[in-house]
Design a protein around this motif. Sequence first.
Motif, mmCIF file in Angstrom:
data_model
loop_
_atom_site.group_PDB
_atom_site.id
_atom_site.type_symbol
_atom_site.label_atom_id
_atom_site.label_comp_id
_atom_site.label_asym_id
_atom_site.label_seq_id
_atom_site.Cartn_x
_atom_site.Cartn_y
_atom_site.Cartn_z
ATOM 1 N N GLU A 122 0.818 -1.208 0.000
ATOM 2 C CA GLU A 122 0.000 0.000 0.000
ATOM 3 C C GLU A 122 0.859 1.269 0.000
ATOM 4 O O GLU A 122 0.608 2.215 -0.759
ATOM 5 C CB GLU A 122 -0.926 0.008 1.213
ATOM 6 C CG GLU A 122 -2.025 -1.046 1.189
ATOM 7 C CD GLU A 122 -1.504 -2.461 1.414
ATOM 8 O OE1 GLU A 122 -0.446 -2.592 2.083
ATOM 9 O OE2 GLU A 122 -2.123 -3.419 0.912
ATOM 10 N N THR A 123 1.919 1.289 0.805
ATOM 11 C CA THR A 123 2.687 2.532 0.958
ATOM 12 C C THR A 123 3.531 2.849 -0.277
ATOM 13 O O THR A 123 3.779 4.026 -0.570
ATOM 14 C CB THR A 123 3.604 2.457 2.188
ATOM 15 O OG1 THR A 123 4.493 1.335 2.050
ATOM 16 C CG2 THR A 123 2.782 2.302 3.452
ATOM 17 N N VAL A 124 3.987 1.816 -1.013
ATOM 18 C CA VAL A 124 4.820 2.111 -2.183
ATOM 19 C C VAL A 124 4.027 2.828 -3.267
ATOM 20 O O VAL A 124 4.605 3.516 -4.125
ATOM 21 C CB VAL A 124 5.452 0.820 -2.760
ATOM 22 C CG1 VAL A 124 6.421 0.207 -1.769
ATOM 23 C CG2 VAL A 124 4.398 -0.178 -3.185
ATOM 24 N N LEU A 125 2.709 2.673 -3.244
ATOM 25 C CA LEU A 125 1.863 3.382 -4.210
ATOM 26 C C LEU A 125 1.111 4.531 -3.551
ATOM 27 O O LEU A 125 0.332 5.217 -4.207
ATOM 28 C CB LEU A 125 0.856 2.413 -4.843
ATOM 29 C CG LEU A 125 1.441 1.236 -5.631
ATOM 30 C CD1 LEU A 125 0.326 0.372 -6.196
ATOM 31 C CD2 LEU A 125 2.346 1.732 -6.743
ATOM 32 N N GLY A 126 1.361 4.718 -2.253
ATOM 33 C CA GLY A 126 0.675 5.776 -1.526
ATOM 34 C C GLY A 126 1.639 6.821 -1.018
ATOM 35 O O GLY A 126 2.183 7.629 -1.780
ATOM 36 N N ALA A 127 1.896 6.797 0.280
ATOM 37 C CA ALA A 127 2.700 7.832 0.920
ATOM 38 C C ALA A 127 4.128 7.891 0.394
ATOM 39 O O ALA A 127 4.739 8.969 0.340
ATOM 40 C CB ALA A 127 2.713 7.601 2.435
ATOM 41 N N GLU A 128 4.683 6.746 0.011
ATOM 42 C CA GLU A 128 6.078 6.719 -0.437
ATOM 43 C C GLU A 128 6.226 6.787 -1.964
ATOM 44 O O GLU A 128 7.323 6.642 -2.494
ATOM 45 C CB GLU A 128 6.757 5.433 0.064
ATOM 46 C CG GLU A 128 6.675 5.214 1.560
ATOM 47 C CD GLU A 128 7.561 6.186 2.331
ATOM 48 O OE1 GLU A 128 8.278 6.983 1.684
ATOM 49 O OE2 GLU A 128 7.541 6.153 3.567
ATOM 50 N N ARG A 129 5.154 6.966 -2.667
ATOM 51 C CA ARG A 129 5.187 6.880 -4.121
ATOM 52 C C ARG A 129 6.160 7.875 -4.754
ATOM 53 O O ARG A 129 7.019 7.485 -5.568
ATOM 54 C CB ARG A 129 3.785 7.108 -4.693
ATOM 55 C CG ARG A 129 3.725 7.074 -6.211
ATOM 56 C CD ARG A 129 2.306 7.228 -6.702
ATOM 57 N NE ARG A 129 1.721 8.475 -6.224
ATOM 58 C CZ ARG A 129 0.460 8.846 -6.454
ATOM 59 N NH1 ARG A 129 -0.346 8.043 -7.137
ATOM 60 N NH2 ARG A 129 0.004 9.993 -5.986
ATOM 61 N N ALA A 130 6.047 9.141 -4.424
ATOM 62 C CA ALA A 130 6.896 10.165 -5.033
ATOM 63 C C ALA A 130 8.358 9.950 -4.676
ATOM 64 O O ALA A 130 9.247 10.063 -5.536
ATOM 65 C CB ALA A 130 6.435 11.557 -4.596
ATOM 66 N N PHE A 131 8.631 9.604 -3.413
ATOM 67 C CA PHE A 131 10.016 9.406 -2.975
ATOM 68 C C PHE A 131 10.656 8.227 -3.720
ATOM 69 O O PHE A 131 11.784 8.318 -4.211
ATOM 70 C CB PHE A 131 10.061 9.154 -1.468
ATOM 71 C CG PHE A 131 11.346 8.546 -1.003
ATOM 72 C CD1 PHE A 131 12.510 9.303 -0.929
ATOM 73 C CD2 PHE A 131 11.411 7.191 -0.659
ATOM 74 C CE1 PHE A 131 13.711 8.726 -0.519
ATOM 75 C CE2 PHE A 131 12.600 6.613 -0.253
ATOM 76 C CZ PHE A 131 13.757 7.384 -0.180
ATOM 77 N N LEU A 132 9.945 7.121 -3.826
ATOM 78 C CA LEU A 132 10.510 5.928 -4.453
ATOM 79 C C LEU A 132 10.752 6.129 -5.955
ATOM 80 O O LEU A 132 11.753 5.654 -6.493
ATOM 81 C CB LEU A 132 9.588 4.724 -4.225
ATOM 82 C CG LEU A 132 9.485 4.242 -2.777
ATOM 83 C CD1 LEU A 132 8.463 3.124 -2.662
ATOM 84 C CD2 LEU A 132 10.847 3.774 -2.266
ATOM 85 N N LYS A 133 9.861 6.829 -6.614
ATOM 86 C CA LYS A 133 10.059 7.091 -8.042
ATOM 87 C C LYS A 133 11.269 7.986 -8.259
ATOM 88 O O LYS A 133 12.078 7.757 -9.176
ATOM 89 C CB LYS A 133 8.806 7.733 -8.635
ATOM 90 C CG LYS A 133 8.867 7.897 -10.146
ATOM 91 C CD LYS A 133 7.540 8.378 -10.715
ATOM 92 C CE LYS A 133 7.584 8.475 -12.228
ATOM 93 N NZ LYS A 133 6.277 8.917 -12.780
ATOM 94 N N ARG A 134 11.428 8.997 -7.421
ATOM 95 C CA ARG A 134 12.574 9.900 -7.521
ATOM 96 C C ARG A 134 13.875 9.154 -7.213
ATOM 97 O O ARG A 134 14.876 9.295 -7.928
ATOM 98 C CB ARG A 134 12.394 11.074 -6.564
ATOM 99 C CG ARG A 134 13.507 12.117 -6.653
ATOM 100 C CD ARG A 134 13.183 13.352 -5.828
ATOM 101 N NE ARG A 134 13.101 13.034 -4.397
ATOM 102 C CZ ARG A 134 11.949 12.984 -3.715
ATOM 103 N NH1 ARG A 134 10.801 13.215 -4.336
ATOM 104 N NH2 ARG A 134 11.940 12.709 -2.428
ATOM 105 N N TYR A 135 13.846 8.312 -6.170
ATOM 106 C CA TYR A 135 15.024 7.526 -5.790
ATOM 107 C C TYR A 135 15.445 6.600 -6.925
ATOM 108 O O TYR A 135 16.628 6.507 -7.274
ATOM 109 C CB TYR A 135 14.709 6.725 -4.529
ATOM 110 C CG TYR A 135 15.678 5.585 -4.282
ATOM 111 C CD1 TYR A 135 16.940 5.817 -3.751
ATOM 112 C CD2 TYR A 135 15.322 4.273 -4.599
ATOM 113 C CE1 TYR A 135 17.834 4.768 -3.538
ATOM 114 C CE2 TYR A 135 16.199 3.214 -4.385
ATOM 115 C CZ TYR A 135 17.451 3.476 -3.858
ATOM 116 O OH TYR A 135 18.323 2.436 -3.652
#
Length: 440
Positions: free
Chosen positions: A74-87
Motif C-alpha cells: 500500500e505505501t509504495v503506491l501511496g505515501a512513499e510513491r513520489a520518494f521511491l520514483k525519484r530515488y
Amino acid sequence: MRRLLPARPSAARLLPTFLLAAFMLVGGLASPAGAHPMSTSAVLLDVRGDRVEGEVQLPVDRLAVAVDRDLTRETVLGAERAFLKRYTAEHITAVGEDDRPWTVRLGTGSVRTIDEVAHLVYPLELRPPDGRVTTFDLAYDVIVEELLTHKVIATVRYDFDRGILKTDDAETLGVFDFDTKSLKVPAGEGSWIRGFATTAGLGIEHVGEGADHLLFLLMLLIPAPLVAAEGRWRSVPSSRRSIVHVVHVVTAFAIGHSLTLALAATGVINLPTRPVETLIAFSIAVSAVHALRPLVARGEILIAAGFGLVHGLAFASLIGDLGLDRGSLVTTLLGFNLGIELTQLLVVALMMPSLIVLARTAFYPAFRIGVALLGLLFSVSWMLERATLTSTDPFEGVQTWLVDHPLLVAVTVAALAVVARRTAPRTPFDGDGALRSGAH
C-alpha cells in the motif's frame, strides 16, 4: 634417543570438530525445496528504432532495506510513491557511444507479484538525444548501492534487428551488483534481414506446431486429386490437373489469411481469441464434410479462401504478442507470411504425390472417408472445448503425437500409396468407389 610421537587428540577435543562437520554435512544434504531464493531485481529492455522501452522490477522487501523505510504494497503506491520514483530515477543513467547522456523516464508504478514476491514495477523509457538508438552504456545501482548482496538481472527481450522477438529469444546482458554498476547494451548492430528471417521462422513454427492449421490444410488436400460431379467425388484423369487444383487451393488460402493478418496486425480489426479459435475448428469440420461429400463444385477453393480469413486472425494474435513497432511491422508481416507459405508448400510436397497415387487406386475412397471422419472428430472436439462446453480435449495426446512426427506420417501414407498401387491398381471406379457408367 627415542623419538616422541605426537599425542593423540582426546575425545573431548574432537567433539566440537565432529559436531561442526556433522552440522555442515546435514546442512549440505538437506533438500533446498523449502528454501526461498533471495529476491532479485530485473531490468527488461525492448530496443526500438528511436528509443528503448522496458520496465524495472524492484522487490519491495529488498527496496525497504535499501531506503531504510517500512514499505508495504500500500505505501509504495501511496505515501512513499513520489520518494521511491525519484530515488529509482536518480540511480539509472544511460550514455551513448558519443558520451552524450540519454533521457531517462519512469512511468507510473504498480505492484506485481513475481516469483511469489511483491515487486514495485516501473515502465522505463530511454531516449537518445539524436533519436537514433545505438549501443549504449546503462548504469544502474537501485538497491545495490546500499544492499551489497543484491543482484539485478538485465535482459533484452525485444530487438528486431538482432532477431530477438519473444521470451524464448530473450538475451541476458549480465548482472548488476556491488561490483558491476554498468553494462553495455548492444543496439543497432543487426539488420532487418535478421529480423525478417526470425519472423519467417516464427511463421514456420506456428503452422508446423499448430495441429488445427495442419489438419485444415490436409482436409483441403484430400479431395484435390478428385473432381466433384453430380454430388460425388470422381477421379481426375490427369495428374497435372490435380497439381493445378492444389496450387489454386493453396493460393486461395494464402490470399485469405494474408488479408486478415495484415488488417488485424495494423489494428484495423480486432476480435477476441476464443471465437476465432472456435471458428477455426468449425472450418476444419466444414472441410472434412466437403471431403466426405462435395458441398459445391471446387468447394475446397472457396473454403480455403473464406476460412483463410479466419486463420489469418489467429496468425495475427501471435504478431500482436510480439509488441512490434511500426518500423518493423511490414517486414514482420512479409517474413511471417513467407514462413507460413513455406510450411504449406512443404506439407503439399510431402503429402500430395502420395495422395495423387492413392487417388488412382480402388483404396482411395476408404482412405479419404477414414481421414475425413478423423478430421471431423478432432474438429468437433476442438469446437466443444473452445466454446467452453467441455473442459478438455480427449484426443489431445493423439493430435500432439501426429504433429510431432510429420515425417513418419508422410512416410506411412507414401508406403500405403505404394502398396495400394501394386495391389489395387487403377480401376474404372470413381472417387466414391462406385463403378462408372459405361465401364466394362
